[in-house]
Design an enzyme around this catalytic site. Structure first.
Site, PDB file in Angstrom:
ATOM      1  N   CYS A   1      41.079  45.760  41.218  1.00  0.00           N
ATOM      2  CA  CYS A   1      40.670  44.724  40.253  1.00  0.00           C
ATOM      3  C   CYS A   1      41.405  45.066  39.059  1.00  0.00           C
ATOM      4  CB  CYS A   1      39.283  44.860  40.241  1.00  0.00           C
ATOM      5  SG  CYS A   1      38.259  45.121  41.773  1.00  0.00           S
TER       6      CYS A   1
ATOM      7  N   VAL B   1      46.557  56.205  60.692  1.00  0.00           N
ATOM      8  CA  VAL B   1      46.079  56.147  62.279  1.00  0.00           C
ATOM      9  C   VAL B   1      46.761  55.034  63.035  1.00  0.00           C
ATOM     10  CG1 VAL B   1      43.981  56.121  63.527  1.00  0.00           C
ATOM     11  CG2 VAL B   1      43.871  57.071  61.174  1.00  0.00           C
TER      12      VAL B   1
ATOM     13  N   THR C   1      39.437  49.723  56.851  1.00  0.00           N
ATOM     14  CA  THR C   1      40.848  49.322  56.820  1.00  0.00           C
ATOM     15  C   THR C   1      41.125  48.057  56.006  1.00  0.00           C
ATOM     16  OG1 THR C   1      40.685  48.380  58.959  1.00  0.00           O
ATOM     17  CG2 THR C   1      41.354  50.326  58.771  1.00  0.00           C
TER      18      THR C   1
ATOM     19  N   GLU D   1      48.771  25.339  43.798  1.00  0.00           N
ATOM     20  CA  GLU D   1      47.579  25.473  44.692  1.00  0.00           C
ATOM     21  C   GLU D   1      47.571  24.180  45.532  1.00  0.00           C
ATOM     22  OE1 GLU D   1      44.825  27.378  45.280  1.00  0.00           O
ATOM     23  OE2 GLU D   1      44.543  25.819  46.636  1.00  0.00           O
TER      24      GLU D   1
ATOM     25  N   GLY E   1      45.179  34.365  49.555  1.00  0.00           N
ATOM     26  CA  GLY E   1      43.817  34.873  50.381  1.00  0.00           C
ATOM     27  C   GLY E   1      44.255  36.145  51.252  1.00  0.00           C
TER      28      GLY E   1
ATOM     29  N   TYR F   1      31.266  52.862  62.565  1.00  0.00           N
ATOM     30  CA  TYR F   1      30.652  51.949  61.538  1.00  0.00           C
ATOM     31  C   TYR F   1      31.972  51.325  60.866  1.00  0.00           C
ATOM     32  CZ  TYR F   1      26.779  54.837  62.762  1.00  0.00           C
ATOM     33  OH  TYR F   1      25.607  55.177  63.271  1.00  0.00           O
TER      34      TYR F   1
ATOM     35  N   ASP G   1      36.401  44.857  53.318  1.00  0.00           N
ATOM     36  CA  ASP G   1      37.094  43.555  53.623  1.00  0.00           C
ATOM     37  C   ASP G   1      37.527  43.312  55.095  1.00  0.00           C
ATOM     38  OD1 ASP G   1      37.102  43.141  50.949  1.00  0.00           O
ATOM     39  OD2 ASP G   1      39.307  43.086  50.738  1.00  0.00           O
TER      40      ASP G   1
ATOM     41  N   GLY H   1      34.939  43.814  45.578  1.00  0.00           N
ATOM     42  CA  GLY H   1      34.980  45.585  45.437  1.00  0.00           C
ATOM     43  C   GLY H   1      33.517  46.001  45.398  1.00  0.00           C
TER      44      GLY H   1
ATOM     45  N   TYR I   1      15.069  37.569  24.179  1.00  0.00           N
ATOM     46  CA  TYR I   1      15.650  36.947  23.361  1.00  0.00           C
ATOM     47  C   TYR I   1      15.886  37.475  22.127  1.00  0.00           C
ATOM     48  CZ  TYR I   1      15.654  33.872  19.356  1.00  0.00           C
ATOM     49  OH  TYR I   1      15.799  33.219  18.516  1.00  0.00           O
TER      50      TYR I   1
HETATM   51  C1  LIG Z   1      44.274  41.812  42.161  1.00  0.00           C
HETATM   52  C2  LIG Z   1      42.976  42.187  42.663  1.00  0.00           C
HETATM   53  C3  LIG Z   1      41.750  42.017  41.779  1.00  0.00           C
HETATM   54  C4  LIG Z   1      40.496  42.072  42.129  1.00  0.00           C
HETATM   55  N1  LIG Z   1      39.316  41.735  41.522  1.00  0.00           N
HETATM   56  C5  LIG Z   1      38.222  42.074  41.886  1.00  0.00           C
HETATM   57  C6  LIG Z   1      37.088  41.972  40.746  1.00  0.00           C
HETATM   58  O1  LIG Z   1      37.403  41.829  39.697  1.00  0.00           O
HETATM   59  N2  LIG Z   1      35.760  42.451  41.559  1.00  0.00           N
HETATM   60  C7  LIG Z   1      35.440  42.653  42.733  1.00  0.00           C
HETATM   61  O2  LIG Z   1      34.289  42.748  43.161  1.00  0.00           O
HETATM   62  N3  LIG Z   1      36.576  42.634  43.682  1.00  0.00           N
HETATM   63  C8  LIG Z   1      37.811  42.354  43.363  1.00  0.00           C
HETATM   64  N4  LIG Z   1      38.867  42.678  44.144  1.00  0.00           N
HETATM   65  C9  LIG Z   1      38.604  42.705  45.646  1.00  0.00           C
HETATM   66  C10 LIG Z   1      38.310  43.984  46.173  1.00  0.00           C
HETATM   67  O3  LIG Z   1      39.443  44.810  45.299  1.00  0.00           O
HETATM   68  C11 LIG Z   1      38.427  44.276  47.389  1.00  0.00           C
HETATM   69  O4  LIG Z   1      37.405  43.722  47.898  1.00  0.00           O
HETATM   70  C12 LIG Z   1      38.251  45.802  47.859  1.00  0.00           C
HETATM   71  O5  LIG Z   1      39.145  46.616  47.307  1.00  0.00           O
HETATM   72  C13 LIG Z   1      38.281  46.038  49.400  1.00  0.00           C
HETATM   73  O6  LIG Z   1      38.015  47.249  49.555  1.00  0.00           O
HETATM   74  P1  LIG Z   1      38.473  47.901  50.984  1.00  0.00           P
HETATM   75  O7  LIG Z   1      37.970  49.346  50.782  1.00  0.00           O
HETATM   76  O8  LIG Z   1      37.456  47.064  51.835  1.00  0.00           O
HETATM   77  O9  LIG Z   1      39.743  47.605  51.349  1.00  0.00           O
HETATM   78  P2  LIG Z   1      41.204  48.076  50.982  1.00  0.00           P
HETATM   79  O10 LIG Z   1      41.088  48.303  49.292  1.00  0.00           O
HETATM   80  O11 LIG Z   1      42.262  47.101  51.417  1.00  0.00           O
HETATM   81  O12 LIG Z   1      41.528  49.463  51.356  1.00  0.00           O
HETATM   82  C14 LIG Z   1      41.660  49.618  52.828  1.00  0.00           C
HETATM   83  C15 LIG Z   1      42.400  50.849  53.123  1.00  0.00           C
HETATM   84  O13 LIG Z   1      42.595  51.196  54.491  1.00  0.00           O
HETATM   85  C16 LIG Z   1      43.814  51.772  54.611  1.00  0.00           C
HETATM   86  N5  LIG Z   1      44.123  51.646  56.109  1.00  0.00           N
HETATM   87  C17 LIG Z   1      44.293  50.498  56.794  1.00  0.00           C
HETATM   88  N6  LIG Z   1      44.846  50.575  58.123  1.00  0.00           N
HETATM   89  C18 LIG Z   1      44.967  51.909  58.168  1.00  0.00           C
HETATM   90  C19 LIG Z   1      45.408  52.826  59.237  1.00  0.00           C
HETATM   91  N7  LIG Z   1      45.675  52.433  60.359  1.00  0.00           N
HETATM   92  N8  LIG Z   1      45.495  54.025  58.743  1.00  0.00           N
HETATM   93  C20 LIG Z   1      45.410  54.492  57.643  1.00  0.00           C
HETATM   94  N9  LIG Z   1      44.845  53.900  56.692  1.00  0.00           N
HETATM   95  C21 LIG Z   1      44.748  52.736  56.885  1.00  0.00           C
HETATM   96  C22 LIG Z   1      44.567  51.315  53.528  1.00  0.00           C
HETATM   97  O14 LIG Z   1      45.663  52.224  53.332  1.00  0.00           O
HETATM   98  C23 LIG Z   1      43.800  51.243  52.437  1.00  0.00           C
HETATM   99  O15 LIG Z   1      43.542  52.664  51.747  1.00  0.00           O
HETATM  100  C24 LIG Z   1      40.111  42.431  43.718  1.00  0.00           C
HETATM  101  C25 LIG Z   1      41.281  42.590  44.692  1.00  0.00           C
HETATM  102  C26 LIG Z   1      42.591  42.488  43.978  1.00  0.00           C
HETATM  103  C27 LIG Z   1      43.633  42.649  45.072  1.00  0.00           C
END
Ligand SMILES: Cc1cc2nc3c(=O)[nH]c(=O)nc-3n(C[C@H](O)[C@H](O)[C@H](O)COP(=O)(O)OP(=O)(O)OC[C@H]3O[C@@H](n4cnc5c(N)ncnc54)[C@H](O)[C@@H]3O)c2cc1C
Length: 449
Positions: free
Chosen positions: A44, A82, A109, A175, A239, A279, A283, A301, A427
């Protein structure tokens, strides 16, 4: 023997799951694998590093693997993918060729940026935005970029557009839908936001899907809606799709929204049956909406952290459940904050819910108090039950507290009448009007129900 827990992924969900597992069990053996170089950072923050508000990417990394080893006794292996997983035999192998066994596992992941399958999408200068490595790639190409195209006017696209604009670039947002933030904001609110961002010099090309990206080696132009837009960089904010590589490998059921279906304990299903000791969080999953009868993708996040807590606790032998989500969000865009919670009108229609809406317009401070900023609040109720099911705010300041207030009410199933009659607000003149604009919006809604 101590329980062996493996966590895959070092994003918000994975890091939280590992820490939650440690809180639950003092003696578990916890190992986290990630293919990333960096861990424990918030994507973020990437737009703010690009803009220059935060000096570098190192500043957004909260902890190192050493921290996790020394303070939490968690083994973190970076740059270790992995590559195979068997949840029946409870074994996996990693990219360094090693085999590992476990008693329980958390798959966190995450997701990957959807790259539309158009000509030129692999050209140099066409960049996703998801990780610190992506952020570094964008920053390294900024020096010889005059014009950038942002593909996608969702929240991330808009944040990146303003970041590059503030960094001195000419920016065009392209868009395919006729409004910004198309899925989770209604057009009237989205238009206010677009107007503000356009006033800061960002150009918008709406209702124009990208059909091609032109260039020899590096991108030279984007083709959208039949016109060419010259640029040296394209940021793909098109997306996020759940990263299903491992879930597909082990045959987990994928839901209607293209992410892994899970129970309230965040366990997956295989051919309709719950899978033991596995578990998921973040995302990679779809979860239940708190406001509509059906699944939703939170992709936040804040949700990933809460899910990580549940998954890690359960993986370590505790018991926790993840309730339905409202997916409250907020973004700071130029001089304006945009926020939302629950369902937009479009999403409500998708779930078959007819809505009635109320609008409140006013100031963030008492009318006579200096410095008040304009604020517009929209609230949506289910026309049949009068239950509040969605809200959106565009405001010069203080959108977060107001959207959290509305979210708390919605998660408790409060009706418009209950909110109007029984919900208090604090307020004083420098923080709101005596009747906050949230209440003004609900009063407007009540006149229409
Ligand atoms: C630019 C940007 C701005 C954002 N702003 C906001 C915000 O302001 N507020 C908010 O709430 N959310 C925000 N988000 C969304 C938020 O960042 C994501 O929803 C959140 O980071 C998802 O976390 P996650 O742990 O599910 O996935 P990820 O952060 O995608 O982590 C997945 C992990 O899995 C690992 N992985 C995958 N497959 C394997 C494998 N086979 N072996 C080993 N490792 C693996 C990857 O290396 C990574 O470390 C933003 C996202 C972006 C990109």
């Amino acid at each position: 023997m101590a329980k062996r827990i493996i966590v895959i992924g070092s994003g918000a969900a994975g890091m939280t799951a590992a820490s939650a597992a440690r809180k639950q069990s003092a003696d578990a053996e916890i190992t986290l694998f990630t293919e990333d170089e960096h861990i424990a950072y918030s994507p973020c923050a990437i737009p703010y590093v690009i803009e220059g508000k935060i000096p570098d990417f190192e500043s957004i990394v909260m902890h190192t693997p050493q921290f996790y080893k020394e303070k939490r006794n968690i083994e973190v292996r970076t740059m270790t993918k992995v590559t195979s997983l068997d949840v029946d035999k409870k074994t996996l192998t990693t990219s360094d060729g090693q085999a590992h066994t476990f008693d329980s596992i958390v798959l966190a992941t995450g997701g990957t940026v959807f790259m539309p399958p158009v000509e030129g999408v692999k050209l140099k200068g066409v960049l996703p935005v998801r990780s610190i490595s992506d952020g570094k790639a964008i920053r390294s190409m900024m020096a010889d970029t005059r014009s950038a195209v942002i593909a996608g006017a969702g929240v991330i696209g808009l944040e990146m557009a303003l970041a590059l604009k503030h960094a001195g670039k000419q920016v065009t947002v392209v868009e395919m839908f006729p409004q910004v933030i198309p899925r989770i904001m209604d057009k009237d609110m989205a238009d206010l936001l677009q107007e503000h961002i356009a006033s800061l010099g960002v150009e918008f090309v709406m209702s124009a899907p990208i059909t091609a990206i032109k260039g020899k080696e590096r991108v030279e132009a984007v083709v959208a809606g039949g016109k060419e837009y010259p640029c040296q960089m394209v940021i793909m904010a098109t997306g996020v799709r759940a990263n299903l590589e491992l879930p597909n490998m082990i045959g987990l059921d994928v839901g209607a929204l293209g992410a892994v279906r899970v129970s309230a304990t965040l366990q997956p299903y295989r051919k309709g049956r719950l899978v033991k000791d596995v578990y998921l969080a973040g995302d990679v999953i779809q979860c239940e909406s708190a406001l509509a009868p059906g699944p939703t993708m939170s992709q936040l996040g804040s949700s990933a952290v809460r899910q990580g807590d549940v998954a890690g606790t359960n993986a370590a032998g505790g018991y926790a459940t993840y309730p339905g989500v409202a997916s409250a969000w907020v973004s700071h865009l130029g001089d304006v904050q945009a926020a939302g919670t629950g369902l937009s009108k479009g999403l409500a229609e998708y779930y078959g819910i007819r809505t009635v809406e109320g609008i409140g317009k006013g100031l963030t401070k008492a009318r006579y108090y200096p410095g008040g900023k304009k604020i517009v609040v929209k609230v949506l109720a289910d026309a049949a039950t009068h239950r509040l099911i969605g809200a959106q705010i565009v405001s010069g300041e203080d959108a977060t507290g107001r959207i959290n207030w509305l979210t708390a009410a919605m998660l408790k199933g409060v009706s418009a009448e209950e909110f109007g009659n029984a919900f208090e607000n604090a307020y004083c003149p420098p923080t709101s009007m005596v009747k906050d604009v949230v209440n003004v919006a609900v009063e407007d809604l009540l006149t229409k129900l």
